[in-house]
Motif scaffolding. Structure first.
Motif, short mmCIF file in Angstrom:
data_model
loop_
_atom_site.label_atom_id
_atom_site.label_comp_id
_atom_site.label_asym_id
_atom_site.label_seq_id
_atom_site.Cartn_x
_atom_site.Cartn_y
_atom_site.Cartn_z
N ALA A 57 -3.41 48.45 10.30
CA ALA A 57 -2.81 48.93 11.54
C ALA A 57 -3.87 49.04 12.64
CB ALA A 57 -2.14 50.29 11.31
N LEU A 58 -5.03 49.56 12.24
CA LEU A 58 -6.10 49.69 13.23
C LEU A 58 -6.54 48.32 13.74
CD1 LEU A 58 -8.40 52.47 11.71
CD2 LEU A 58 -6.88 52.65 13.68
N LEU A 59 -6.68 47.37 12.80
CA LEU A 59 -7.12 46.03 13.20
C LEU A 59 -6.11 45.37 14.14
CD1 LEU A 59 -8.78 44.35 10.09
CD2 LEU A 59 -9.81 44.91 12.31
N VAL A 60 -4.82 45.57 13.86
CA VAL A 60 -3.79 44.98 14.73
C VAL A 60 -3.92 45.55 16.14
CG1 VAL A 60 -1.30 44.94 15.20
CG2 VAL A 60 -2.15 44.41 12.91
N PHE A 61 -4.11 46.87 16.22
CA PHE A 61 -4.25 47.52 17.52
C PHE A 61 -5.47 46.97 18.28
CE2 PHE A 61 -6.38 50.94 19.92
CZ PHE A 61 -5.43 51.16 20.90
N ILE A 62 -6.60 46.89 17.55
CA ILE A 62 -7.84 46.43 18.19
C ILE A 62 -7.71 44.99 18.69
CG2 ILE A 62 -10.25 45.88 17.70
CD1 ILE A 62 -9.95 48.29 15.58
N GLY A 63 -7.17 44.15 17.82
CA GLY A 63 -6.99 42.74 18.19
C GLY A 63 -6.07 42.62 19.40
N HIS A 64 -5.01 43.39 19.38
CA HIS A 64 -4.04 43.41 20.46
C HIS A 64 -4.71 43.72 21.80
CE1 HIS A 64 0.00 44.07 22.05
NE2 HIS A 64 -0.39 45.20 22.55
N VAL A 65 -5.52 44.78 21.82
CA VAL A 65 -6.18 45.19 23.06
C VAL A 65 -7.14 44.11 23.54
CG1 VAL A 65 -7.82 46.82 24.04
CG2 VAL A 65 -5.91 47.65 22.67
N ILE A 66 -7.92 43.56 22.59
CA ILE A 66 -8.94 42.59 23.02
C ILE A 66 -8.29 41.31 23.54
CG2 ILE A 66 -10.82 41.13 22.19
CD1 ILE A 66 -11.58 43.50 20.35
N VAL A 67 -7.27 40.82 22.84
CA VAL A 67 -6.60 39.60 23.29
C VAL A 67 -5.93 39.82 24.65
CG1 VAL A 67 -4.68 38.03 22.83
CG2 VAL A 67 -6.28 38.63 21.01
N ARG A 68 -5.28 40.98 24.79
CA ARG A 68 -4.62 41.26 26.07
C ARG A 68 -5.62 41.38 27.21
NH1 ARG A 68 0.82 43.94 25.93
NH2 ARG A 68 0.22 44.92 27.87
N LEU A 69 -6.77 41.97 26.90
CA LEU A 69 -7.77 42.14 27.95
C LEU A 69 -8.23 40.79 28.47
CD1 LEU A 69 -9.58 44.00 29.59
CD2 LEU A 69 -11.31 43.77 27.82
N ILE A 70 -8.56 39.88 27.53
CA ILE A 70 -9.03 38.56 27.94
C ILE A 70 -7.92 37.83 28.69
CG2 ILE A 70 -9.82 36.33 27.08
CD1 ILE A 70 -11.12 37.97 24.74
N TRP A 71 -6.72 37.84 28.14
CA TRP A 71 -5.60 37.12 28.72
C TRP A 71 -5.26 37.63 30.11
CZ3 TRP A 71 -3.03 32.89 28.80
CH2 TRP A 71 -1.73 32.84 29.33
N PHE A 72 -5.05 38.96 30.21
CA PHE A 72 -4.64 39.52 31.49
C PHE A 72 -5.78 39.53 32.50
CE2 PHE A 72 -1.12 41.48 29.05
CZ PHE A 72 -0.11 40.85 29.74
N GLY A 73 -7.02 39.66 31.99
CA GLY A 73 -8.16 39.62 32.90
C GLY A 73 -8.20 38.29 33.61
N LEU A 74 -8.10 37.21 32.87
CA LEU A 74 -8.14 35.88 33.47
C LEU A 74 -6.94 35.67 34.38
CD1 LEU A 74 -9.37 33.79 30.42
CD2 LEU A 74 -10.67 34.57 32.40
N LEU A 75 -5.78 36.12 33.91
CA LEU A 75 -4.55 35.93 34.68
C LEU A 75 -4.63 36.66 36.02
CD1 LEU A 75 -1.96 34.42 33.73
CD2 LEU A 75 -0.92 36.67 33.50
N GLU A 76 -5.11 37.90 35.95
CA GLU A 76 -5.20 38.74 37.15
C GLU A 76 -6.14 38.11 38.18
OE1 GLU A 76 -3.37 41.41 37.14
OE2 GLU A 76 -4.13 42.80 38.65
N LEU A 77 -7.30 37.65 37.68
CA LEU A 77 -8.28 37.06 38.60
C LEU A 77 -7.71 35.79 39.22
CD1 LEU A 77 -11.63 37.52 36.68
CD2 LEU A 77 -10.86 38.70 38.72
N LEU A 81 -13.39 50.73 25.70
CA LEU A 81 -13.60 49.40 25.15
C LEU A 81 -14.64 49.40 24.03
CD1 LEU A 81 -13.48 46.88 28.10
CD2 LEU A 81 -11.91 47.13 26.18
N ILE A 82 -15.74 50.13 24.27
CA ILE A 82 -16.77 50.23 23.23
C ILE A 82 -16.15 50.82 21.97
CG2 ILE A 82 -18.94 51.33 22.54
CD1 ILE A 82 -19.82 51.31 25.42
N ALA A 83 -15.31 51.84 22.16
CA ALA A 83 -14.67 52.49 21.01
C ALA A 83 -13.80 51.49 20.25
CB ALA A 83 -13.84 53.68 21.47
N VAL A 84 -13.02 50.70 20.99
CA VAL A 84 -12.12 49.73 20.35
C VAL A 84 -12.91 48.65 19.60
CG1 VAL A 84 -10.44 47.91 20.79
CG2 VAL A 84 -10.19 50.10 21.92
N VAL A 85 -13.87 48.07 20.31
CA VAL A 85 -14.66 47.00 19.69
C VAL A 85 -15.48 47.56 18.53
CG1 VAL A 85 -16.48 45.30 20.08
CG2 VAL A 85 -14.71 45.66 21.80
#
Lengths: 136, 289
Positions: free
Chosen positions: B75-95, B47-51
């Motif tokens: 391309a890098l920005l799309v990947f990074i944004g993708h991971v961060i948005v998914r993390l927040i979205w799925f984190g909340l959903l999972e909890l 995560l630190i690497a991505v952010v």
């Protein structure tokens, strides 16, 4: 809120032990034997239970008659099913059992591993295998 | 630019091939607590690497020239944004999902199970012959639930071992550990992510709880309880790399007397892992200045 949950359980216990549908008054009387409860509280709980589908009610003249919609055994089976649920689509770890189900071959491996462990404990001086209580 | 690229490559390695390698380290099962920390460190480092890559790119984007650099940067920005948005979205959903399921289940247990008191606290008993034991985590209303079948099948010390195991889950909030790994797993794109951290974290929290049961009751009662409660199922539903219970029980006969040293080793590795992306960021900053 915890009190309300306790009450729901008590009311369901009354409905489960009854042989026929009960009026709010009858449920209230049964519960008032060992505690002080307002009639309206019992009515509220019964309406909530009916709303949740746990109790069913029918109109008899001018009074509602309440009975358990689901048996205690059925609900227990539901709880067991959901606890044992190993649905591969549900990857969430909401409920994790102490130990999972294994195939017959794996059960053999498991018993073998236990036998090894018990043999190991036999040879090691401390904490010898203790005597078993009960059968099966 | 190079820094960002290196960081993204690091994140991809930590998400995909890294776990493949680490999951082969059998010695980690000796020290489950430190092993969990190592896996968490891997996730945090990714995560630190991505952010970090995102921050670096935003910083250098205005100075970027040439179409190739732009394409790589975007391309890098799309990947990074993708991971961060998914993390927040799925984190909340999972909890939310696991919280909801546990609440519903707790209401059911409170309705039908019988609360019984033991030496170390209460447990709830379901009137059913099939043996089962599990826990319902929660801040205030956590519960250890067993079935009548479990109580009848096990001897007193075996039953205590099961309760000690489940109470360890509740006390150390292993549910949060698992939910976090679940969210992290879903954050990374399907193509590069590995399921291993998730699978390993499940095994490791069980081993942590086992260690607690060993301390409280002993190895043999725990091993016997595991064997007796492992119900059999049809062989059709075989998933993954064999059942966790086999790994757990074979581990019991191989527990190393000097595993404290291994724990220190895993801890140092974890610390080092988190420092890698930080070091790359610092080096990049110094070099590009």
């Amino acid at each position: 809120m915890a009190r309300l949950g306790d009450l729901e359980r008590s009311v369901m216990d009354v409905l489960w032990s009854a042989t026929e549908p009960l009026t709010v008054r009858q449920v209230h009387n049964a519960l008032s034997e060992d505690r002080d409860l307002a009639y309206t509280t019992v009515m509220t709980v019964l309406v909530r239970l009916a709303g949740k589908g746990l109790a069913s009610r029918q109109l008899d003249g001018r009074a509602w008659l309440y009975s358990a919609a689901l048996s205690r055994e059925g609900l227990t089976a539901d709880a067991m099913h959901s606890a044992l649920n190993e649905d591969p689509d549900d990857r969430s770890a909401a409920l994790v059992a102490f130990v999972e189900k294994v195939s017959a071959d794996e059960a053999d491996l498991l018993r073998q591993a236990l036998a090894d462990l018990e043999a190991q404990a036999e040879t090691a001086p401390p904490s010898r295998a203790r005597k078993r209580r009960g059968a099966s | 630019m190079i820094t960002a690229l290196v960081l993204v490559v690091l994140a991809v390695v930590l998400a995909g091939p890294g776990p493949l390698w680490v999951a082969r380290w059998q010695w980690l099962h000796q020290v489950p607590r430190s092993a969990i920390i190592l896996w968490q460190a891997g996730a945090v480092a990714a995560l630190i690497a991505v952010v970090g890559a995102g921050v670096v790119l935003f910083h250098y984007l205005p100075q970027t020239h040439g179409p190739v650099r732009w394409i790589v940067a975007i391309a890098l920005l799309v990947f990074i944004g993708h991971v961060i948005v998914r993390l927040i979205w799925f984190g909340l959903l999972e909890l939310r999902r696991s919280g909801l399921r546990r609440r519903e289940h707790r209401a059911l247990v409170d309705l039908v199970a019988q609360a019984e008191s033991g030496d170390q606290g209460r447990h709830w008993v379901l009137a059913h012959d099939e043996p089962v034991a599990y826990c319902l985590p929660g801040l205030l209303k956590s519960r250890v639930v067993v079935s009548r079948g479990t109580v009848d099948t096990l001897s007193a010390d075996e039953f205590e071992a099961v309760l000690a195991h489940e109470r360890a889950h509740l006390r150390a909030r292993h549910d949060i550990v698992l939910d976090t790994f679940g969210a992290l797993h879903k954050a990374f794109p399907v193509l590069i992510r590995s399921e291993l951290p998730l699978i390993e974290s499940r095994v490791l929290v069980e081993m942590m709880a086992d260690d607690h049961a060993i301390r409280e009751v002993g190895t043999l009662p725990l091993a016997r309880a595991l064997t007796e409660l492992a119900g059999t199922r049809a062989p059709a539903a075989a998933l993954g790399a064999g059942p966790m219970v086999l790994q757990r029980i074979t581990r019991l006969s191989r527990l190393h007397p000097q595993r404290r040293l291994l724990a220190v080793g895993a801890g140092l590795l974890a610390a080092g892992l988190v420092l890698v992306p930080a070091a790359i960021l610092t080096a990049g900053h110094l070099l590009e200045r």
